[in-house]
Design an enzyme around this catalytic site. Structure first.
Site, PDB file in Angstrom:
ATOM      1  CB  ILE A  80      39.443  47.879  45.593  1.00  0.00           C
ATOM      2  CG1 ILE A  80      40.682  46.941  45.881  1.00  0.00           C
ATOM      3  CG2 ILE A  80      39.078  49.006  46.323  1.00  0.00           C
ATOM      4  CD1 ILE A  80      41.954  48.058  45.871  1.00  0.00           C
ATOM      5  CE1 TYR A 236      48.746  50.793  38.692  1.00  0.00           C
ATOM      6  CE2 TYR A 236      50.433  50.765  40.646  1.00  0.00           C
ATOM      7  CZ  TYR A 236      49.029  50.535  40.139  1.00  0.00           C
ATOM      8  OH  TYR A 236      48.080  50.454  40.937  1.00  0.00           O
ATOM      9  CE  LYS A 240      46.662  53.484  39.541  1.00  0.00           C
ATOM     10  NZ  LYS A 240      45.267  53.724  39.774  1.00  0.00           N
ATOM     11  CB  THR A 273      42.716  42.696  43.972  1.00  0.00           C
ATOM     12  OG1 THR A 273      43.921  43.576  43.314  1.00  0.00           O
ATOM     13  CG2 THR A 273      41.754  43.650  44.924  1.00  0.00           C
TER      14      THR A 273
HETATM   15  N1  LIG Z   1      45.399  46.137  44.693  1.00  0.00           N
HETATM   16  C1  LIG Z   1      46.348  47.143  45.270  1.00  0.00           C
HETATM   17  O1  LIG Z   1      47.000  46.806  46.012  1.00  0.00           O
HETATM   18  C2  LIG Z   1      46.100  48.542  44.907  1.00  0.00           C
HETATM   19  C3  LIG Z   1      47.003  49.312  45.293  1.00  0.00           C
HETATM   20  C4  LIG Z   1      47.007  50.782  45.140  1.00  0.00           C
HETATM   21  C5  LIG Z   1      45.999  51.079  44.068  1.00  0.00           C
HETATM   22  N2  LIG Z   1      45.381  50.382  43.393  1.00  0.00           N
HETATM   23  C6  LIG Z   1      44.287  50.635  42.563  1.00  0.00           C
HETATM   24  O2  LIG Z   1      42.978  50.233  42.774  1.00  0.00           O
HETATM   25  C7  LIG Z   1      42.004  50.522  41.843  1.00  0.00           C
HETATM   26  C8  LIG Z   1      41.318  49.039  41.728  1.00  0.00           C
HETATM   27  O3  LIG Z   1      42.122  47.854  41.716  1.00  0.00           O
HETATM   28  P1  LIG Z   1      41.845  46.488  42.133  1.00  0.00           P
HETATM   29  O4  LIG Z   1      43.066  46.170  43.246  1.00  0.00           O
HETATM   30  O5  LIG Z   1      40.382  46.250  42.594  1.00  0.00           O
HETATM   31  O6  LIG Z   1      42.368  45.718  40.839  1.00  0.00           O
HETATM   32  P2  LIG Z   1      41.457  44.432  39.986  1.00  0.00           P
HETATM   33  O7  LIG Z   1      40.912  43.552  41.103  1.00  0.00           O
HETATM   34  O8  LIG Z   1      42.461  44.110  38.911  1.00  0.00           O
HETATM   35  O9  LIG Z   1      40.417  45.214  39.393  1.00  0.00           O
HETATM   36  C9  LIG Z   1      40.429  46.004  38.253  1.00  0.00           C
HETATM   37  C10 LIG Z   1      39.193  46.521  37.911  1.00  0.00           C
HETATM   38  O10 LIG Z   1      39.561  47.731  37.005  1.00  0.00           O
HETATM   39  C11 LIG Z   1      38.791  47.149  35.510  1.00  0.00           C
HETATM   40  N3  LIG Z   1      39.382  47.578  34.459  1.00  0.00           N
HETATM   41  C12 LIG Z   1      40.712  47.092  34.193  1.00  0.00           C
HETATM   42  N4  LIG Z   1      41.005  47.589  32.814  1.00  0.00           N
HETATM   43  C13 LIG Z   1      40.099  48.375  32.591  1.00  0.00           C
HETATM   44  C14 LIG Z   1      39.677  49.058  31.073  1.00  0.00           C
HETATM   45  N5  LIG Z   1      40.295  49.203  30.174  1.00  0.00           N
HETATM   46  N6  LIG Z   1      38.483  49.720  31.304  1.00  0.00           N
HETATM   47  C15 LIG Z   1      37.595  49.507  32.370  1.00  0.00           C
HETATM   48  N7  LIG Z   1      37.610  49.044  33.303  1.00  0.00           N
HETATM   49  C16 LIG Z   1      38.890  48.373  33.516  1.00  0.00           C
HETATM   50  C17 LIG Z   1      38.587  45.894  35.778  1.00  0.00           C
HETATM   51  O11 LIG Z   1      37.484  45.283  34.938  1.00  0.00           O
HETATM   52  P3  LIG Z   1      37.393  43.972  34.219  1.00  0.00           P
HETATM   53  O12 LIG Z   1      36.994  42.962  34.894  1.00  0.00           O
HETATM   54  O13 LIG Z   1      36.831  44.613  32.994  1.00  0.00           O
HETATM   55  O14 LIG Z   1      38.941  43.894  33.672  1.00  0.00           O
HETATM   56  C18 LIG Z   1      38.370  45.803  37.313  1.00  0.00           C
HETATM   57  O15 LIG Z   1      37.007  46.093  37.477  1.00  0.00           O
HETATM   58  C19 LIG Z   1      43.165  50.700  40.663  1.00  0.00           C
HETATM   59  O16 LIG Z   1      43.154  51.727  39.992  1.00  0.00           O
HETATM   60  C20 LIG Z   1      44.374  50.162  41.149  1.00  0.00           C
HETATM   61  O17 LIG Z   1      45.678  50.921  40.347  1.00  0.00           O
HETATM   62  C21 LIG Z   1      44.980  48.862  43.928  1.00  0.00           C
END
Ligand SMILES: NC(=O)c1ccc[n+]([C@@H]2O[C@H](COP(=O)([O-])OP(=O)(O)OC[C@H]3O[C@@H](n4cnc5c(N)ncnc54)[C@H](OP(=O)(O)O)[C@@H]3O)[C@@H](O)[C@H]2O)c1
Length: 356
Positions: A80, A236, A240, A273
């Protein structure tokens, strides 16, 4: 006959579900408590997915020109976050990315977004939000290069990972998703305040990316690092929920101190994602492709929280599909949000939040 047909319809999916569950890397719930958490999580996800579908027309964001504004984001190299960065650049903002690997992030961002849009507009600094020393170093670099910040997006996150303790001794999901962002916000407060002085009279914004799943959680201060009980989706959800409490309490502080800053906790939707890599849904990739939001669509509510003029002066809010939504009932209780805030300050040895 009707009874037989009903039983057939209800029971047929069970072997399929079990099949997918066992094919995934996820462990099966081992106790009644774990089973209940799993069912509540699945129901919460289904509800959010339905809302994403029903409210899809509302999930819109109008980008506007915001030159000379500085946005800081954690993560952002994929998922995202990558689409959040793209939208911020299209608003002509300068983006500072706190990423685990600046070099590979630069490559993936330039490939995905195009060199033209990125040129001179993105700064990459190393930051591991699960490592408090790394967060401190990141904040220091940001301070040196950008004395004023207009948007801080605490986006980086992991979900349902196996148990491990960070080198600071914290449960990893709580550290990466919440504690690192709490510390970062504290450290960047002077720059946010400075940003508010050059923001055309508007509030600057802190955006803590949360999740609908926070609604099924409860804080456990006696076992904050989940040493006695660890169920990955529960940890998790707690991280949140902490993001939502933090958002609400930040708003109290901003108002008390008369600061022109506001905070939001958006839920992006159920988005396709890599976040789901430890979830049983990985065994059904077609389901994610067919029914989850795209990362672009998921980025809209986050960018809405960061820039929408409609939200001016309406901080402390939980958002979903580019609108206000109900957060956990306890997030409305002052004592509850203050308790977590004070507890976190103690944990991170912060004497006075945002003041040095
Ligand atoms: N996808 C969903 O359905 C969903 C729903 C609700 C909330 N969210 C929230 O949206 C946000 C983005 O999630 P996403 O779906 O885009 O997940 P994603 O595709 O897995 O991306 C996660 C991002 O966080 C970074 N990250 C993970 N661990 C880290 C650390 N220790 N230090 C710095 N960066 C780190 C990753 O970087 P690296 O490449 O270095 O790992 C990546 O840029 C999160 O906070 C997640 O909880 C997502």
């Amino acid at each position: 006959m009707n009874l037989l047909a009903a039983a057939f319809v209800l029971l047929t999916p069970i072997p399929f579900l079990l099949f997918y569950f066992f094919r995934s890397t996820k462990e099966f719930p081992k106790s009644w408590k774990e089973f209940k958490i799993e069912v509540r999580t699945i129901l919460c996800g289904i509800r959010s997915q339905n809302e994403d579908f029903l409210l899809r027309k509302r999930n819109r964001i109008k980008l506007e020109s915001l030159p000379n504004k500085i946005a800081v984001i954690t993560g952002g190299n994929r998922g995202i976050g990558l689409h959040i960065v793209k939208k911020l650049l299209r608003c002509e903002m300068k983006v500072v990315m706190g990423v685990r690997n600046p070099e590979s992030s630069k490559k993936s961002i330039e490939t995905a977004i195009g060199e033209e849009l990125c040129k001179n507009n993105i700064t990459y600094f190393q930051c591991d939000t699960g490592d408090m020393e790394s967060v401190r170093q990141f904040a220091e670099k940001v301070k040196q290069s950008f004395p004023a910040i207009h948007i801080l997006i605490n986006n980086a996150g992991v979900m349902a990972t196996p148990y491990y303790e960070t080198k600071d001794g914290f449960e990893s999901q709580m550290a990466i998703n919440y504690l690192g962002h709490f510390l970062l916000t504290h450290l960047l407060m002077p720059e946010l305040i400075k940003g508010s002085e050059s923001n055309d009279g508007k509030n600057v914004r802190v955006v803590n990316v949360s999740s609908c799943i926070h609604r099924v959680a409860d804080m456990d201060y006696k076992d904050f690092n989940c040493k006695k009980f660890y169920y990955p989706t529960d940890a998790y959800a707690k991280s949140k929920l902490a993001q939502v409490y933090f958002t609400k309490y930040l708003e109290v502080i901003f108002k008390e101190r008369g600061l022109k800053i506001q905070s939001h906790a958006p839920h992006p939707g159920i988005v396709n994602t890599d976040l789901f890599q430890h979830s049983s849904i990985t065994a059904i990739p077609w389901f994610k492709n067919a029914f989850y939001k795209t990362p672009e669509s998921g980025s809209r509510t986050i960018v809405y929280a960061a820039i929408s003029p409609y939200l001016e002066g309406k901080g402390g809010t939980y958002l979903s599909n580019c609108y206000f939504d109900k957060s956990h009932p306890k997030s409305k209780e002052f004592d509850e949000i203050k308790k977590l805030f004070d507890f976190t300050c103690q944990l991170l040895k912060i004497k006075s939040f945002g003041e040095f």
